[in-house]
Design a protein around this motif. Structure first.
Motif, PDB file in Angstrom:
ATOM      1  N   MET A 131      10.166  -8.648 -14.294  1.00  0.00           N
ATOM      2  CA  MET A 131      11.242  -9.499 -13.801  1.00  0.00           C
ATOM      3  C   MET A 131      10.633 -10.863 -13.511  1.00  0.00           C
ATOM      4  N   GLY A 132      10.974 -11.829 -14.340  1.00  0.00           N
ATOM      5  CA  GLY A 132      10.385 -13.155 -14.178  1.00  0.00           C
ATOM      6  C   GLY A 132       8.878 -13.088 -14.324  1.00  0.00           C
ATOM      7  N   ASP A 133       8.165 -13.577 -13.316  1.00  0.00           N
ATOM      8  CA  ASP A 133       6.696 -13.578 -13.334  1.00  0.00           C
ATOM      9  C   ASP A 133       6.087 -12.296 -12.775  1.00  0.00           C
ATOM     10  N   LEU A 134       6.922 -11.374 -12.287  1.00  0.00           N
ATOM     11  CA  LEU A 134       6.422 -10.143 -11.688  1.00  0.00           C
ATOM     12  C   LEU A 134       6.394  -9.012 -12.703  1.00  0.00           C
ATOM     13  N   THR A 135       5.310  -8.233 -12.696  1.00  0.00           N
ATOM     14  CA  THR A 135       5.182  -7.079 -13.587  1.00  0.00           C
ATOM     15  C   THR A 135       4.694  -5.885 -12.785  1.00  0.00           C
ATOM     16  N   TYR A 136       5.354  -4.752 -13.015  1.00  0.00           N
ATOM     17  CA  TYR A 136       4.992  -3.485 -12.383  1.00  0.00           C
ATOM     18  C   TYR A 136       4.602  -2.543 -13.513  1.00  0.00           C
ATOM     19  N   LYS A 137       3.448  -1.874 -13.379  1.00  0.00           N
ATOM     20  CA  LYS A 137       2.994  -0.956 -14.415  1.00  0.00           C
ATOM     21  C   LYS A 137       2.574   0.348 -13.760  1.00  0.00           C
ATOM     22  N   ARG A 138       3.099   1.453 -14.293  1.00  0.00           N
ATOM     23  CA  ARG A 138       2.745   2.782 -13.786  1.00  0.00           C
ATOM     24  C   ARG A 138       2.351   3.651 -14.972  1.00  0.00           C
ATOM     25  N   ILE A 139       1.223   4.339 -14.850  1.00  0.00           N
ATOM     26  CA  ILE A 139       0.750   5.241 -15.885  1.00  0.00           C
ATOM     27  C   ILE A 139       0.792   6.656 -15.313  1.00  0.00           C
ATOM     28  N   SER A 140       1.466   7.557 -16.038  1.00  0.00           N
ATOM     29  CA  SER A 140       1.616   8.940 -15.597  1.00  0.00           C
ATOM     30  C   SER A 140       1.021   9.881 -16.633  1.00  0.00           C
ATOM     31  N   LYS A 141       0.525  11.005 -16.157  1.00  0.00           N
ATOM     32  CA  LYS A 141      -0.052  12.034 -17.032  1.00  0.00           C
ATOM     33  C   LYS A 141       0.804  13.285 -16.942  1.00  0.00           C
ATOM     34  N   ARG A 142       0.876  14.022 -18.057  1.00  0.00           N
ATOM     35  CA  ARG A 142       1.623  15.294 -18.083  1.00  0.00           C
ATOM     36  C   ARG A 142       0.944  16.319 -17.187  1.00  0.00           C
ATOM     37  N   ILE A 143       1.773  17.061 -16.431  1.00  0.00           N
ATOM     38  CA  ILE A 143       1.221  18.119 -15.573  1.00  0.00           C
ATOM     39  C   ILE A 143       1.763  19.458 -16.024  1.00  0.00           C
TER      40      ILE A 143
ATOM     41  N   GLN B  88       0.832  -1.207   0.000  1.00  0.00           N
ATOM     42  CA  GLN B  88       0.000   0.000   0.000  1.00  0.00           C
ATOM     43  C   GLN B  88       0.865   1.254   0.000  1.00  0.00           C
ATOM     44  N   LYS B  89       1.952   1.227   0.753  1.00  0.00           N
ATOM     45  CA  LYS B  89       2.874   2.368   0.793  1.00  0.00           C
ATOM     46  C   LYS B  89       3.423   2.652  -0.606  1.00  0.00           C
ATOM     47  N   GLY B  90       3.773   1.609  -1.336  1.00  0.00           N
ATOM     48  CA  GLY B  90       4.266   1.747  -2.703  1.00  0.00           C
ATOM     49  C   GLY B  90       3.214   2.302  -3.645  1.00  0.00           C
ATOM     50  N   LYS B  91       1.961   1.911  -3.440  1.00  0.00           N
ATOM     51  CA  LYS B  91       0.871   2.411  -4.277  1.00  0.00           C
ATOM     52  C   LYS B  91       0.580   3.881  -4.002  1.00  0.00           C
ATOM     53  N   ASP B  92       0.757   4.303  -2.756  1.00  0.00           N
ATOM     54  CA  ASP B  92       0.422   5.669  -2.355  1.00  0.00           C
ATOM     55  C   ASP B  92       1.505   6.690  -2.677  1.00  0.00           C
ATOM     56  N   ILE B  93       2.716   6.235  -2.925  1.00  0.00           N
ATOM     57  CA  ILE B  93       3.827   7.165  -3.129  1.00  0.00           C
ATOM     58  C   ILE B  93       3.655   7.937  -4.436  1.00  0.00           C
ATOM     59  N   LYS B  94       3.938   9.202  -4.396  1.00  0.00           N
ATOM     60  CA  LYS B  94       3.817  10.066  -5.574  1.00  0.00           C
ATOM     61  C   LYS B  94       5.213  10.393  -6.084  1.00  0.00           C
ATOM     62  N   SER B  95       5.357  10.418  -7.384  1.00  0.00           N
ATOM     63  CA  SER B  95       6.644  10.789  -7.971  1.00  0.00           C
ATOM     64  C   SER B  95       6.399  11.664  -9.196  1.00  0.00           C
ATOM     65  N   ILE B  96       7.410  12.448  -9.520  1.00  0.00           N
ATOM     66  CA  ILE B  96       7.361  13.305 -10.700  1.00  0.00           C
ATOM     67  C   ILE B  96       8.527  12.908 -11.585  1.00  0.00           C
ATOM     68  N   SER B  97       8.236  12.618 -12.852  1.00  0.00           N
ATOM     69  CA  SER B  97       9.266  12.253 -13.822  1.00  0.00           C
ATOM     70  C   SER B  97       9.412  13.377 -14.835  1.00  0.00           C
ATOM     71  N   GLU B  98      10.647  13.708 -15.136  1.00  0.00           N
ATOM     72  CA  GLU B  98      10.933  14.693 -16.167  1.00  0.00           C
ATOM     73  C   GLU B  98      11.806  14.017 -17.210  1.00  0.00           C
ATOM     74  N   ILE B  99      11.364  14.040 -18.460  1.00  0.00           N
ATOM     75  CA  ILE B  99      12.115  13.446 -19.557  1.00  0.00           C
ATOM     76  C   ILE B  99      12.475  14.557 -20.528  1.00  0.00           C
ATOM     77  N   VAL B 100      13.776  14.717 -20.754  1.00  0.00           N
ATOM     78  CA  VAL B 100      14.263  15.725 -21.691  1.00  0.00           C
ATOM     79  C   VAL B 100      14.995  14.990 -22.809  1.00  0.00           C
TER      80      VAL B 100
END
Length: 105
Positions: free
Chosen positions: A93-105, A8-20
């Motif tokens: 990684m193996g049988d584990l999959t992590y998916k994150r969808i981000s929107k432009r702000i 749950q802690k991992g789901k609640d964490i917020k991050s900002i990604s900047e791609i240049v």
């Protein structure tokens, strides 16, 4: 394999990604709380990147379908797809999959 509170802690964490992008050169900066992770690479050239846990690894990032950054390292496949104002990041990684969808702000 993680306790429910950690998941749950991992789901609640917020991050900002900047791609240049400058031609084939990319700089990706991810800010999560007080942690800032910044990596630079050129498509098709080996480079050293810092991973989330602070470990460094050598990797070559490839561009697929003109909008997907693909990298494989240490048994992990990372695909970052850029579509308009949406970034979809999938790590497998193996049988584990992590998916994150981000929107432009």
């Amino acid at each position: 394999g993680l306790p429910d509170d950690q998941i749950q802690k991992g789901k609640d964490i917020k991050s900002i990604s900047e791609i240049v992008q400058d031609g084939n050169k990319f700089k990706i900066t991810v800010t999560t709380g007080s942690k800032v992770l910044s990596n630079e690479f050129t498509i098709g050239e080996e480079c050293e990147v810092e991973l989330l846990m602070g470990e460094k690894a050598k990797v070559t990032v490839h561009l697929e379908d003109n909008n997907k950054l693909v990298a494989q390292l240490k048994g992990l496949k990372s695909v970052t797809e850029l579509n308009g104002d949406t970034i979809t990041h999938i790590m497998t990684m193996g049988d584990l999959t992590y998916k994150r969808i981000s929107k432009r702000i």
